[in-house]
Design an enzyme around this catalytic site. Structure first.
Site, PDB file in Angstrom:
ATOM      1  N   ARG A   2     -32.724 -19.424  32.468  1.00  0.00           N
ATOM      2  CA  ARG A   2     -34.039 -19.862  32.018  1.00  0.00           C
ATOM      3  C   ARG A   2     -34.957 -20.207  33.169  1.00  0.00           C
ATOM      4  NH1 ARG A   2     -32.871 -23.919  27.066  1.00  0.00           N
ATOM      5  NH2 ARG A   2     -31.367 -22.543  26.076  1.00  0.00           N
ATOM      6  N   ARG A   6     -39.372 -26.670  29.374  1.00  0.00           N
ATOM      7  CA  ARG A   6     -40.062 -27.955  29.361  1.00  0.00           C
ATOM      8  C   ARG A   6     -40.376 -28.534  30.726  1.00  0.00           C
ATOM      9  NH1 ARG A   6     -36.078 -29.855  24.727  1.00  0.00           N
ATOM     10  NH2 ARG A   6     -34.955 -28.281  25.870  1.00  0.00           N
ATOM     11  N   ASP A  52     -35.333 -15.813  22.660  1.00  0.00           N
ATOM     12  CA  ASP A  52     -34.124 -16.622  22.506  1.00  0.00           C
ATOM     13  C   ASP A  52     -33.022 -15.744  21.948  1.00  0.00           C
ATOM     14  OD1 ASP A  52     -33.376 -19.675  22.700  1.00  0.00           O
ATOM     15  OD2 ASP A  52     -32.271 -18.830  21.024  1.00  0.00           O
TER      16      ASP A  52
HETATM   17  O1  CP3 Z   1     -37.206 -18.276  30.998  1.00  0.00           O
HETATM   18  C1  CP3 Z   1     -36.730 -18.477  29.900  1.00  0.00           C
HETATM   19  O2  CP3 Z   1     -36.865 -19.522  29.293  1.00  0.00           O
HETATM   20  C2  CP3 Z   1     -35.982 -17.317  29.281  1.00  0.00           C
HETATM   21  C3  CP3 Z   1     -35.862 -17.347  27.848  1.00  0.00           C
HETATM   22  C4  CP3 Z   1     -34.609 -17.946  27.235  1.00  0.00           C
HETATM   23  C5  CP3 Z   1     -34.612 -19.016  26.291  1.00  0.00           C
HETATM   24  N1  CP3 Z   1     -33.376 -19.139  25.756  1.00  0.00           N
HETATM   25  C6  CP3 Z   1     -35.784 -19.817  25.906  1.00  0.00           C
HETATM   26  C7  CP3 Z   1     -35.565 -21.176  25.354  1.00  0.00           C
HETATM   27  C8  CP3 Z   1     -33.286 -17.511  27.337  1.00  0.00           C
HETATM   28  C9  CP3 Z   1     -32.710 -16.463  28.268  1.00  0.00           C
HETATM   29  C10 CP3 Z   1     -32.527 -18.254  26.377  1.00  0.00           C
HETATM   30  C11 CP3 Z   1     -31.104 -18.006  26.108  1.00  0.00           C
HETATM   31  C12 CP3 Z   1     -30.354 -18.888  25.216  1.00  0.00           C
HETATM   32  N2  CP3 Z   1     -30.782 -19.548  24.099  1.00  0.00           N
HETATM   33  C13 CP3 Z   1     -28.970 -19.105  25.335  1.00  0.00           C
HETATM   34  C14 CP3 Z   1     -28.060 -18.466  26.357  1.00  0.00           C
HETATM   35  C15 CP3 Z   1     -28.257 -19.008  27.707  1.00  0.00           C
HETATM   36  C16 CP3 Z   1     -28.153 -20.497  27.781  1.00  0.00           C
HETATM   37  O3  CP3 Z   1     -29.190 -21.122  28.070  1.00  0.00           O
HETATM   38  O4  CP3 Z   1     -27.065 -21.019  27.538  1.00  0.00           O
HETATM   39  C17 CP3 Z   1     -28.592 -19.984  24.298  1.00  0.00           C
HETATM   40  C18 CP3 Z   1     -27.199 -20.543  24.063  1.00  0.00           C
HETATM   41  C19 CP3 Z   1     -29.736 -20.244  23.510  1.00  0.00           C
HETATM   42  C20 CP3 Z   1     -29.844 -21.056  22.274  1.00  0.00           C
HETATM   43  C21 CP3 Z   1     -30.768 -22.185  22.441  1.00  0.00           C
HETATM   44  N3  CP3 Z   1     -32.131 -22.037  22.598  1.00  0.00           N
HETATM   45  C22 CP3 Z   1     -30.478 -23.561  22.450  1.00  0.00           C
HETATM   46  C23 CP3 Z   1     -29.082 -24.143  22.321  1.00  0.00           C
HETATM   47  C24 CP3 Z   1     -31.697 -24.240  22.598  1.00  0.00           C
HETATM   48  C25 CP3 Z   1     -31.933 -25.727  22.538  1.00  0.00           C
HETATM   49  C26 CP3 Z   1     -31.904 -26.339  23.896  1.00  0.00           C
HETATM   50  C27 CP3 Z   1     -32.586 -27.696  23.894  1.00  0.00           C
HETATM   51  O5  CP3 Z   1     -32.499 -28.313  24.936  1.00  0.00           O
HETATM   52  O6  CP3 Z   1     -33.212 -28.086  22.903  1.00  0.00           O
HETATM   53  C28 CP3 Z   1     -32.711 -23.271  22.738  1.00  0.00           C
HETATM   54  C29 CP3 Z   1     -34.149 -23.543  22.923  1.00  0.00           C
HETATM   55  C30 CP3 Z   1     -34.842 -22.839  24.030  1.00  0.00           C
HETATM   56  N4  CP3 Z   1     -34.727 -21.505  24.316  1.00  0.00           N
HETATM   57  C31 CP3 Z   1     -35.776 -23.412  24.910  1.00  0.00           C
HETATM   58  C32 CP3 Z   1     -36.260 -22.379  25.726  1.00  0.00           C
HETATM   59  C33 CP3 Z   1     -37.308 -22.475  26.786  1.00  0.00           C
HETATM   60  C34 CP3 Z   1     -36.218 -24.869  24.868  1.00  0.00           C
HETATM   61  C35 CP3 Z   1     -37.194 -25.087  23.756  1.00  0.00           C
HETATM   62  C36 CP3 Z   1     -38.472 -25.705  24.238  1.00  0.00           C
HETATM   63  O7  CP3 Z   1     -38.497 -26.279  25.322  1.00  0.00           O
HETATM   64  O8  CP3 Z   1     -39.483 -25.544  23.582  1.00  0.00           O
END
Ligand code: CP3
Length: 322
Positions: A2, A6, A52
């Site tokens: 990522r 945030r 995501d």
């Molecule tokens: O630059 C990037 O942000 C790339 C995009 C990206 C996101 N998720 C955006 C995101 C990528 C590559 C992912 C992958 C992802 N999503 C994985 C595999 C890699 C990893 O991080 O383990 C997994 C398991 C997910 C599922 C997921 N998405 C979870 C468990 C969460 C909650 C995390 C939390 O702290 O609340 C997300 C949300 C998410 N996906 C955010 C982002 C930027 C955070 C949401 C926000 O800040 O608005």
């Protein structure tokens, strides 16, 4: 890993404009903007698509929502009969906005910056589909796989096909390479690791290469440890992502000797900063710097990470490689 999220004020500003997190993922204009923000700010060598891994369950007809501060929530598939609630084939129309995001980013990305697409690996996606949320040690999905092997195999087959079709379309839309995130690979015992991590990922890579000859794929089986030896032998990825927990000497001798590696700064060292961060970066460059190597984190940037620490990281790595 990522890049957006945030820790960036420009991300938070855009996030506020979208109703929910998935609305942001499916808004090509905003998702493209969020993809490009870290490139503009830090000048990274590669951009990762903003989306995501859970858009795939969504496109299979499962209800997916993101609750502020609580992470993802899905309509849990907690028994074999629940599989009847999901489609056998991915609804490409639902994913069309992601492909449009890719086309937009491709147009605006500076020359020479690589563009990565991605999906979750079948096992990791299944843990959320079955657990309905992030679950400690992924016990619901492991229990389901033990108790209902046939139904679980069926779900994995659906996810292999859906993921392959999704990544093939990402290539068609303009990404240069894709990464397959198996974030929860580390909880699987040996046999299950071969069955639910290696075999499905190998099938996805084969399907992609059949449709897109020479397609570049990076695998990231987080927490695999010594099982990475089997992973690189069994999954023909072009490079493998290393998490921050792996033993450095082992990774260099047994993994980097057979496949390019990417990683593996501890995101918490980046959060902490100071001399600890400097020496952690140096240690990684020392271990893997002779190549083939892509400097990256061992997982995503954490929400409270100071921007100054990321700037320092980029300067230090560029300086060492100059
Ligand atoms: O630059 C990037 O942000 C790339 C995009 C990206 C996101 N998720 C955006 C995101 C990528 C590559 C992912 C992958 C992802 N999503 C994985 C595999 C890699 C990893 O991080 O383990 C997994 C398991 C997910 C599922 C997921 N998405 C979870 C468990 C969460 C909650 C995390 C939390 O702290 O609340 C997300 C949300 C998410 N996906 C955010 C982002 C930027 C955070 C949401 C926000 O800040 O608005």
């Amino acid at each position: 890993m990522r890049q957006a999220g945030r820790y960036l004020p420009e991300y938070r500003a855009i996030r506020q404009k979208a109703a929910g997190f998935l609305d942001l993922c499916f808004n090509p204009q905003l998702a493209a903007e969020v993809t490009l923000q870290p490139i503009r700010r830090f000048g990274f060598d590669a951009a990762i698509l903003f989306s995501d891994i859970l858009v795939v369950p969504h496109a299979l007809g499962q209800r997916v929502t993101f609750e502020e501060g609580n992470g993802p929530r899905l309509d849990a598939l907690n028994e074999p009969s629940a599989l009847g609630r999901i489609d056998r084939e991915v609804n490409q129309a639902a994913l069309e906005p992601v492909y449009e995001t890719i086309a937009r980013v491709k147009q605006d990305l500076p020359a020479g910056v690589a563009f990565l697409g991605f999906c979750g690996a079948p096992w990791t996606v299944a843990t959320y589909m079955i657990g309905g949320r992030g679950t400690p040690e992924q016990i619901p999905a492991r229990r389901f796989a033990y108790r209902h092997a046939q139904a679980f195999t069926e779900l994995m087959d659906v996810l292999v096909e859906a993921s392959a079709q999704y990544l093939i379309r990402q290539f068609a839309a303009g990404v240069d390479a894709v990464q397959i995130f198996d974030t929860w690979a580390g909880v699987l015992p040996d046999d299950e690791f071969r069955r639910w991590c290696i075999a499905p990922c190998a099938r996805i890579v084969a399907a992609i290469r059949q449709a897109v000859p020479g397609a570049k794929v990076i695998g990231f089986p987080r927490g695999a440890g010594t099982k990475l030896v089997d992973y690189v032998a069994g999954v023909p990825v072009d490079a493998v992502g290393l998490d921050w927990m792996i033993a450095a000497d082992f990774a260099r001798a047994r993994i980097q000797s057979v496949r390019p590696v990417q990683g593996n700064l501890d995101p918490v060292a980046l959060l902490a900063g100071g001399a600890v961060l400097d020496s952690a970066i140096d240690a990684i460059l020392e271990t893997f710097g002779a190549g083939p190597f892509i400097f990256n984190l061992g997982h995503g940037v954490l929400p409270d990470t100071p921007i100054a620490h990321v700037e320092r990281l980029v300067a230090q790595v560029r300086d060492a490689r100059a």
